[in-house]
Every structure is written in C-alpha cells, then in structure tokens.
Design a protein around this motif. Structure first.
Motif, PDB file in Angstrom:
ATOM      1  N   ARG A  21      -9.000   9.158   6.976  1.00  0.00           N
ATOM      2  CA  ARG A  21      -9.406   8.715   5.537  1.00  0.00           C
ATOM      3  C   ARG A  21      -8.242   9.034   4.548  1.00  0.00           C
ATOM      4  O   ARG A  21      -7.516   9.936   4.557  1.00  0.00           O
ATOM      5  CB  ARG A  21     -10.424   9.541   5.112  1.00  0.00           C
ATOM      6  N   GLU A  23      -6.617   8.531   0.454  1.00  0.00           N
ATOM      7  CA  GLU A  23      -6.676   8.288  -0.878  1.00  0.00           C
ATOM      8  C   GLU A  23      -5.326   8.131  -1.187  1.00  0.00           C
ATOM      9  O   GLU A  23      -4.304   9.162  -1.293  1.00  0.00           O
ATOM     10  CB  GLU A  23      -7.475   9.263  -1.657  1.00  0.00           C
ATOM     11  N   ARG A  56      -4.059   4.512  -5.736  1.00  0.00           N
ATOM     12  CA  ARG A  56      -5.391   4.904  -5.930  1.00  0.00           C
ATOM     13  C   ARG A  56      -6.424   4.276  -4.950  1.00  0.00           C
ATOM     14  O   ARG A  56      -7.681   4.391  -4.895  1.00  0.00           O
ATOM     15  CB  ARG A  56      -5.900   4.864  -7.338  1.00  0.00           C
ATOM     16  N   LYS A  58      -8.672   3.865  -1.866  1.00  0.00           N
ATOM     17  CA  LYS A  58      -9.383   4.773  -0.953  1.00  0.00           C
ATOM     18  C   LYS A  58      -9.851   3.758   0.294  1.00  0.00           C
ATOM     19  O   LYS A  58     -10.784   2.925   0.079  1.00  0.00           O
ATOM     20  CB  LYS A  58     -10.673   5.361  -1.645  1.00  0.00           C
ATOM     21  N   THR A  75       0.549  10.762  -0.271  1.00  0.00           N
ATOM     22  CA  THR A  75      -1.067  10.429  -0.599  1.00  0.00           C
ATOM     23  C   THR A  75      -1.735  11.509  -1.188  1.00  0.00           C
ATOM     24  O   THR A  75      -1.276  12.673  -1.416  1.00  0.00           O
ATOM     25  CB  THR A  75      -2.029  10.293   0.880  1.00  0.00           C
ATOM     26  N   GLU A  76      -2.554  11.200  -1.898  1.00  0.00           N
ATOM     27  CA  GLU A  76      -3.560  12.089  -2.759  1.00  0.00           C
ATOM     28  C   GLU A  76      -4.383  13.003  -1.678  1.00  0.00           C
ATOM     29  O   GLU A  76      -4.461  14.226  -1.912  1.00  0.00           O
ATOM     30  CB  GLU A  76      -4.777  11.370  -3.408  1.00  0.00           C
ATOM     31  N   ASP A  78      -5.246  12.823   2.822  1.00  0.00           N
ATOM     32  CA  ASP A  78      -5.602  12.194   3.992  1.00  0.00           C
ATOM     33  C   ASP A  78      -5.982  13.234   5.191  1.00  0.00           C
ATOM     34  O   ASP A  78      -5.580  14.079   5.028  1.00  0.00           O
ATOM     35  CB  ASP A  78      -4.358  11.348   4.414  1.00  0.00           C
ATOM     36  N   VAL A 290     -16.084   7.712  -1.289  1.00  0.00           N
ATOM     37  CA  VAL A 290     -15.711   8.590  -2.317  1.00  0.00           C
ATOM     38  C   VAL A 290     -16.330   8.115  -3.449  1.00  0.00           C
ATOM     39  O   VAL A 290     -16.450   7.254  -3.808  1.00  0.00           O
ATOM     40  CB  VAL A 290     -14.008   8.201  -2.390  1.00  0.00           C
ATOM     41  N   ARG A 292     -17.174   7.824  -7.118  1.00  0.00           N
ATOM     42  CA  ARG A 292     -15.987   7.221  -8.206  1.00  0.00           C
ATOM     43  C   ARG A 292     -17.011   7.594  -9.623  1.00  0.00           C
ATOM     44  O   ARG A 292     -18.059   7.070  -9.530  1.00  0.00           O
ATOM     45  CB  ARG A 292     -15.801   5.994  -8.036  1.00  0.00           C
TER      46      ARG A 292
END
Ligand code: ADP
Length: 430
Positions: A21, A23, A56, A58, A75-76, A78, A290, A292
C-alpha cells in the motif's frame, strides 16, 4: 535513476495474496514489477517496465501468486499488508462472469432474454467504492467483456469533471494512472458537487442516462451481456439513501454490493427482499482505503478539473477563446424565479421549479471562474434531457466590450452555442 535527482531504490518482496500500500508524497514515484505478477486495482502491471505515479496518489500493488516490486522515490507511506478482502472481491467477479456468459449464450433480440449483471456499489464515503468498481471493470475487461461503467458520484467524478454523471464502455483494463477513458463517455452536467443542491434535477439526469443506456443495450448484445458497474456517492442517509434506492430502481440493478456498513446493508436487504431478481451482498471494506477529509476532497475536485483542461501532468495546453456575449447563450437549471413576486403575473406560482431552464444574463451574473458545459441541446427546453460534449472555463468577462473569454480543451468554435452553468467554479492555480 531520475536525471538530476538522487535515486532512492527500494525492493519489496510480496507473498501471495498480499499487497503493497502506497501513498505517493509530493514528488512522483516510479515503480515496476521485477519478478512475478502484480496488479493495481485489477489492472495487471507489465513486467519490468517503470511506471511513474503522480504526487499524492494512493494505491495498492496486489499479487495473487507473489511478486517483487521495485520503487524509486520517496513515499509518504508504504507498507505491506497480507489481510485484504481481495478473495471475496474476486469471488464476486467470478459470479458476475458466470452471469455474463449465461447472458451471452442466450442472447436473442427479445428484450426479456437474460442480460448481463447490473452491479451497483454502495457504501459510505471512503469505503473503497470507486476502487471496487475499478477492479470489477478491469477484471471483466481482461476477460474480453466490454462492461459499461456508470459514475453517479457528482462529488468527485471518475470519468470527467465533478458535477457530472457519466457512463462509458470499457474495453481494456484501466490504466492505473490514467483511470477511465473519456473519449466515448456519455456525460450529463448536473452542475453541483452534491445532489442536495437540486435533488429533482439529479434524479432526472440519472433517469435520462439510464434510458439512453437502456436503448443502447437493445441494439448492442455485447454490451448488454457484459452489463454495468455503477459507482455511487457516499451520501447514504436521508435523501442520500432515497437517491440510492432511486438509482437501484432506475438502472434495474441486479446486484447491490454494500461496502463497509452493516446498517445500510440490512436496510437495503430489507427493502429489496420482495425483488427476487436483486441480490444484496455485503462486502468488507479494505484496511487499505485511505480516509480523505473535506479539504482533500476539495483539492481532488480541483485537480480533476485541472486534469480535464491540462492533462494529468500538465502535458496539454487548453485553448483560450473569446466570444461576444451575443454568440453564446448561457442557461442555468432550477432555482427560484429571478423576478420578485410583485413582478410576476397575478396567480403565478413563485415556488421554484427545479427543472426550469432560465437564460443567464452574462452582464449581471458573475460567471468569472465558472465551469460551463457545452450542451448538445438544440433548443433551451432540451437542455435537461441532453448530454454535453465537454466543458469550458470562464477566465474573463468584459462587460464593457461584451466579450467572454474561456479555456476549452480543443481549438476552434464551440460545438454548440448553448452553455449550461451550475454552481461549479474553479480557481486555477499556477
Ligand atoms: P470511496 O469511493 O468509497 O470514497 P475510494 O475507493 O475512492 O473510496 O478509496 C479511497 C482512497 O483509498 C482512494 O484514494 C483509493 O485509491 C485508496 N485505496 C483504496 N483501497 C486501497 C488499498 N487497498 N491500498 C491503498 N489505498 C487504497
């Protein structure tokens, strides 16, 4: 490595039935499959080939049999997850596939003959509805079906800009970056980002869209057998719930997939129990979905509009055009009468008609930064029932010279003079 940037390579080994996963941060991320096979929301990734994912985004890279993934970039977040609802999702696909084959085998011109599944995906916001519709569509397309994707979510818009409802035939698994193709889409412009602005108009447009698809299916056994996958909005209480029921009925849905909400499932199961030809199925929400928030949604809406005019990575440039006020006719739908009650003929009803089409006086109403749809209607009274060819963005209104300047995705004259305004605006950021 990225030219001019430092390389940040990372390899991840995925076991069977697990996913990575991701982001993406504010910088794009490159990724490829080094070994094995993997897919992103139902679309298989070709081996070895690097793909670039925009900031950004996802998403998850899932593997049925194991794979090694390589990432280049920061990544933001993972992480790897081995608990996913993918087996239950693919089981749903298998049932739909069997129904498609059954429909295809018995294809006759008789409108009562069996037809492919009409699947509608419902659930609260951030339950993974859009993601599940993508998977079901891509898996079907991979097997050679041409299912029709229908998007009723005016809040985000997967096919075209928000404020619209739309449908498109899908012939190939979706590209994980590009998403749904727009070139064959049938688009209706509702003009607002929530059905609450004009519930009657929303329902009317849903009905129009359904009727057109119904007619297309009659002449196209291949589409008819492949059926539809319908994505809905996350508004599931009160009027939102009524609108879901309306959509289920209007599209003659045969399978209702309820994601992540027990209460909605039991309510739908109960009201639809008298209909033996509708299956209501409960599915687990993926832990990878995710959430939002409002702001994120707003930004996402704005980037969808930007994408429409400028392309996904600003590779396109829209065309600026200027027209005289007299060369275009702008209309809006619904809302109260513009004249005060005292100015109305005696006995007329000042209560607003949600489907009334009224001309907009460009000099009086501020259209700057509005998104206007270019209607296929030939006369104003056809606007509500007409689809649109595309959108323009108003960048300047010059009242003195009576000129309006707008951006359009293609050059030349507009395909129609009839433009439709809603409440959708956009502030272009540079
Ligand atoms: P909904 O349509 O119900 O609002 P989405 O399907 O759009 O929800 O999912 C919300 C967000 O979560 C999207 O950005 C989507 O790409 C992301 N997402 C969904 N499933 C996963 C997953 N398994 N791993 C990572 N991100 C995911």
């Amino acid at each position: 490595a990225v030219p001019g940037g430092s390389s940040n390579l990372k390899q991840v080994k995925l076991d069977r039935e697990s996913e990575l996963r991701i982001e993406v941060s504010d910088e794009p991320l490159r990724l490829r499959v080094v070994n094995g096979t993997a897919e992103i929301f139902g679309a298989e990734l070709p081996p070895e080939i690097w793909r670039t994912f925009p900031p950004r985004l996802k998403f998850a890279v899932f593997t049925w049999y194991g794979a090694t993934i390589e990432m280049d970039g920061v990544t933001e977040t993972d992480y790897t997850a081995d608990e996913t609802p993918m087996v239950s999702y693919v089981n749903v696909h298998a049932i739909l596939d069997a129904r498609r084959r059954f429909a295809k085998a018995s294809t006759s011109t008789d409108s009562d003959s069996p037809q492919g599944p009409r699947v509608i995906v419902v659930g609260p916001t951030d339950s993974g509805k859009s993601t599940l519709t993508k998977m079901l569509i891509s898996w079907a397309a991979k097997q050679g079906w041409k299912p029709t994707f229908v998007d009723l979510d005016v809040g985000q818009g997967s096919i075209t800009i928000p404020g619209s409802i739309a449908a498109t035939p899908i012939e190939m698994p979706l590209d994980p970056v590009e998403g749904f193709p727009l070139d064959m889409a049938l688009v209706y412009y509702y003009g607002h980002t929530t059905p609450a602005n004009n519930v009657e108009l929303y329902k009317t447009m849903v009905k129009e869209l359904a009727q057109v698809l119904e007619r297309q299916f009659l002449g196209n056994p291949e589409s008819r057998a492949a059926g539809m996958v319908i994505n809905t909005m996350g508004w599931i209480d009160g009027i939102g719930y009524e609108l879901l029921l309306h959509a289920i009925e209007t599209f003659n849905a045969s399978v209702v997939l309820v994601l992540g909400q027990e209460k909605l499932f039991s309510m739908l199961k109960d009201v639809l129990k008298s209909k033996s030809n509708v299956d209501v199925v409960k599915l687990h929400k993926s832990g990878g979905v995710v959430a939002r928030n409002r702001d994120y949604r707003k930004v996402a809406r704005s980037s969808r509009i930007q994408e429409y005019f400028y392309g996904l990575s600003k590779e396109l440039s829209p065309y600026a055009n200027t027209s005289s006020f007299s060369d275009v006719q702008v209309f809006r739908i619904g809302g109260g009468p513009q004249a005060p009650r005292s100015a109305l003929p005696i006995g007329s009803d000042p209560v607003s008609n949600p489907l009334r089409v009224t001309p907009v006086n460009i000099e009086e109403r501020d259209l700057l930064h509005s998104i206007l749809a270019v209607s296929y209607a030939e006369e104003p009274d056809q606007i509500v029932s007409s689809n649109v060819s595309g959108f323009v963005y108003v960048t300047e209104v010059d009242v003195l010279r009576k000129k309006i300047t707008y951006l359009a995705p293609s050059p030349g004259a507009l395909p129609s003079k009839i433009l439709v305004a809603g409440s959708l605006t956009w502030l272009e950021s540079h």
